[in-house]
Design an enzyme around this catalytic site. Structure first.
Site, PDB file in Angstrom:
ATOM      1  N   LYS A  10      89.170  17.578  25.624  1.00  0.00           N
ATOM      2  CA  LYS A  10      90.384  18.065  24.963  1.00  0.00           C
ATOM      3  C   LYS A  10      91.642  17.501  25.641  1.00  0.00           C
ATOM      4  CE  LYS A  10      88.022  22.229  23.302  1.00  0.00           C
ATOM      5  NZ  LYS A  10      88.038  23.707  23.209  1.00  0.00           N
ATOM      6  N   TYR A  50      87.084  22.814  13.056  1.00  0.00           N
ATOM      7  CA  TYR A  50      87.153  24.217  13.482  1.00  0.00           C
ATOM      8  C   TYR A  50      87.221  25.178  12.288  1.00  0.00           C
ATOM      9  CZ  TYR A  50      87.631  23.348  18.552  1.00  0.00           C
ATOM     10  OH  TYR A  50      87.395  23.027  19.883  1.00  0.00           O
ATOM     11  N   ARG A  86      76.206  22.922  26.833  1.00  0.00           N
ATOM     12  CA  ARG A  86      76.912  24.216  26.748  1.00  0.00           C
ATOM     13  C   ARG A  86      76.848  24.944  28.101  1.00  0.00           C
ATOM     14  NH1 ARG A  86      80.083  25.827  22.290  1.00  0.00           N
ATOM     15  NH2 ARG A  86      79.360  27.955  22.562  1.00  0.00           N
ATOM     16  N   THR A  92      83.788  30.184  27.358  1.00  0.00           N
ATOM     17  CA  THR A  92      84.983  29.732  26.625  1.00  0.00           C
ATOM     18  C   THR A  92      86.257  30.020  27.413  1.00  0.00           C
ATOM     19  OG1 THR A  92      83.811  30.245  24.576  1.00  0.00           O
ATOM     20  CG2 THR A  92      86.207  29.965  24.418  1.00  0.00           C
ATOM     21  N   ARG A 103      84.321  24.142  32.789  1.00  0.00           N
ATOM     22  CA  ARG A 103      85.491  24.978  32.480  1.00  0.00           C
ATOM     23  C   ARG A 103      85.895  25.848  33.664  1.00  0.00           C
ATOM     24  NH1 ARG A 103      83.414  26.690  26.434  1.00  0.00           N
ATOM     25  NH2 ARG A 103      84.444  25.022  25.250  1.00  0.00           N
ATOM     26  N   ASN A 116      90.613  24.741  27.862  1.00  0.00           N
ATOM     27  CA  ASN A 116      89.242  24.827  28.389  1.00  0.00           C
ATOM     28  C   ASN A 116      88.472  23.507  28.365  1.00  0.00           C
ATOM     29  OD1 ASN A 116      88.704  24.752  25.700  1.00  0.00           O
ATOM     30  ND2 ASN A 116      87.614  26.705  25.596  1.00  0.00           N
ATOM     31  N   HIS A 119      84.965  20.561  24.331  1.00  0.00           N
ATOM     32  CA  HIS A 119      84.212  21.181  23.240  1.00  0.00           C
ATOM     33  C   HIS A 119      82.798  20.632  23.280  1.00  0.00           C
ATOM     34  CE1 HIS A 119      82.687  22.180  19.261  1.00  0.00           C
ATOM     35  NE2 HIS A 119      82.318  20.927  19.179  1.00  0.00           N
ATOM     36  N   GLU A 130      79.248  17.812  13.119  1.00  0.00           N
ATOM     37  CA  GLU A 130      80.378  17.349  13.942  1.00  0.00           C
ATOM     38  C   GLU A 130      80.245  15.864  14.292  1.00  0.00           C
ATOM     39  OE1 GLU A 130      80.358  20.073  17.227  1.00  0.00           O
ATOM     40  OE2 GLU A 130      80.990  21.763  15.985  1.00  0.00           O
TER      41      GLU A 130
HETATM   42  P1  GTP Z   1      84.422  24.989  21.527  1.00  0.00           P
HETATM   43  O1  GTP Z   1      83.353  24.205  22.234  1.00  0.00           O
HETATM   44  O2  GTP Z   1      85.798  24.380  21.668  1.00  0.00           O
HETATM   45  O3  GTP Z   1      84.042  25.252  20.087  1.00  0.00           O
HETATM   46  O4  GTP Z   1      84.489  26.371  22.320  1.00  0.00           O
HETATM   47  P2  GTP Z   1      83.463  27.592  22.261  1.00  0.00           P
HETATM   48  O5  GTP Z   1      82.330  27.273  21.344  1.00  0.00           O
HETATM   49  O6  GTP Z   1      83.158  27.952  23.657  1.00  0.00           O
HETATM   50  O7  GTP Z   1      84.371  28.728  21.647  1.00  0.00           O
HETATM   51  P3  GTP Z   1      84.693  29.077  20.119  1.00  0.00           P
HETATM   52  O8  GTP Z   1      83.985  28.133  19.201  1.00  0.00           O
HETATM   53  O9  GTP Z   1      84.497  30.526  19.944  1.00  0.00           O
HETATM   54  O10 GTP Z   1      86.266  28.799  20.069  1.00  0.00           O
HETATM   55  C1  GTP Z   1      86.756  27.495  19.813  1.00  0.00           C
HETATM   56  C2  GTP Z   1      87.979  27.242  20.651  1.00  0.00           C
HETATM   57  O11 GTP Z   1      89.012  28.123  20.223  1.00  0.00           O
HETATM   58  C3  GTP Z   1      87.814  27.576  22.134  1.00  0.00           C
HETATM   59  O12 GTP Z   1      87.268  26.535  22.887  1.00  0.00           O
HETATM   60  C4  GTP Z   1      89.240  27.816  22.542  1.00  0.00           C
HETATM   61  O13 GTP Z   1      89.933  26.577  22.708  1.00  0.00           O
HETATM   62  C5  GTP Z   1      89.795  28.518  21.314  1.00  0.00           C
HETATM   63  N1  GTP Z   1      89.682  29.982  21.450  1.00  0.00           N
HETATM   64  C6  GTP Z   1      88.586  30.753  21.264  1.00  0.00           C
HETATM   65  N2  GTP Z   1      88.857  32.056  21.466  1.00  0.00           N
HETATM   66  C7  GTP Z   1      90.170  32.087  21.816  1.00  0.00           C
HETATM   67  C8  GTP Z   1      91.058  33.138  22.149  1.00  0.00           C
HETATM   68  O14 GTP Z   1      90.702  34.316  22.177  1.00  0.00           O
HETATM   69  N3  GTP Z   1      92.347  32.786  22.438  1.00  0.00           N
HETATM   70  C9  GTP Z   1      92.780  31.485  22.413  1.00  0.00           C
HETATM   71  N4  GTP Z   1      94.056  31.202  22.703  1.00  0.00           N
HETATM   72  N5  GTP Z   1      91.969  30.465  22.088  1.00  0.00           N
HETATM   73  C10 GTP Z   1      90.686  30.766  21.805  1.00  0.00           C
HETATM   74 MG    MG Z   2      82.590  26.559  19.335  1.00  0.00          MG
END
Ligand code: GTP
Ligand code: MG
Length: 145
Positions: A10, A50, A86, A92, A103, A116, A119, A130
């Site tokens: 990112k 997303y 992962r 996250t 992370r 973070n 992805h 994806e």
């Molecule tokens: P990705 O690998 O980026 O998809 O992350 P993830 O699978 O661990 O988390 P998820 O798919 O639930 O959320 C996607 C992205 O949204 C996260 O990586 C964060 O960048 C953002 N995100 C998720 N939850 C929050 C939140 O509560 N607050 C904020 N600001 N961002 C969030």
């Molecule tokens: Mg995700």
């Protein structure tokens, strides 16, 4: 089972000079980098990637974040690659991600904003969708390590 998964380093990772640090974790784990490139993700593509988060309170800031500067995209291949990556990434929320995870070591928070680092696809279905969103077949390479 040999799997392929999509990673996105990112914008914070590029800006904070952590591309090498993150890729070295993946290489150290013995996974194969099958594709790698830099791209400025369009708002439209970010929305497709997303789509599952449309309507959530953080959606707009998530799209702004991922489109704020170029990212590094990769396809990673290996045994159980989806789960292994992962696990390497950690939780996250960078404050909850364990030290030693990508992370946990490189992520940070600023107010409500989460930076973070990476992805990674969360299932075989997501990985397939994806990878095809970001890579053409001839951009993904096969070789032996
Ligand atoms: P990705 O690998 O980026 O998809 O992350 P993830 O699978 O661990 O988390 P998820 O798919 O639930 O959320 C996607 C992205 O949204 C996260 O990586 C964060 O960048 C953002 N995100 C998720 N939850 C929050 C939140 O509560 N607050 C904020 N600001 N961002 C969030
Ligand atoms: Mg995700």
């Amino acid at each position: 089972m040999i799997e392929r998964t999509l990673i996105i380093l990112k914008p914070d990772t590029i800006i904070r000079s952590n591309i090498g640090n993150v890729l070295s974790r993946i290489e150290a784990k013995g996974l194969k980098i099958s594709a790698l490139k830099m791209e400025s993700i369009s708002k439209e593509k970010a929305g497709t990637h997303y789509a599952e988060h449309v309507g959530k309170p953080f959606y707009e800031s998530l799209i702004s974040y991922i489109t704020s500067s170029p990212v590094v995209l990769g396809v990673i291949e290996g045994d159980d690659a989806i789960t292994v990556i992962r696990t390497l990434c950690g939780a996250t929320d960078p404050h909850k991600a364990a030290p030693g995870s990508i992370r946990g070591d490189f992520g940070f928070k600023k107010g409500n904003d989460i930076f973070n680092v990476i992805h990674a696809s969360d299932s075989q279905e997501s990985a397939k969708r994806e990878i095809s969103l970001f890579f053409k077949a001839n951009e993904i390479f096969e070789y032996n390590k």
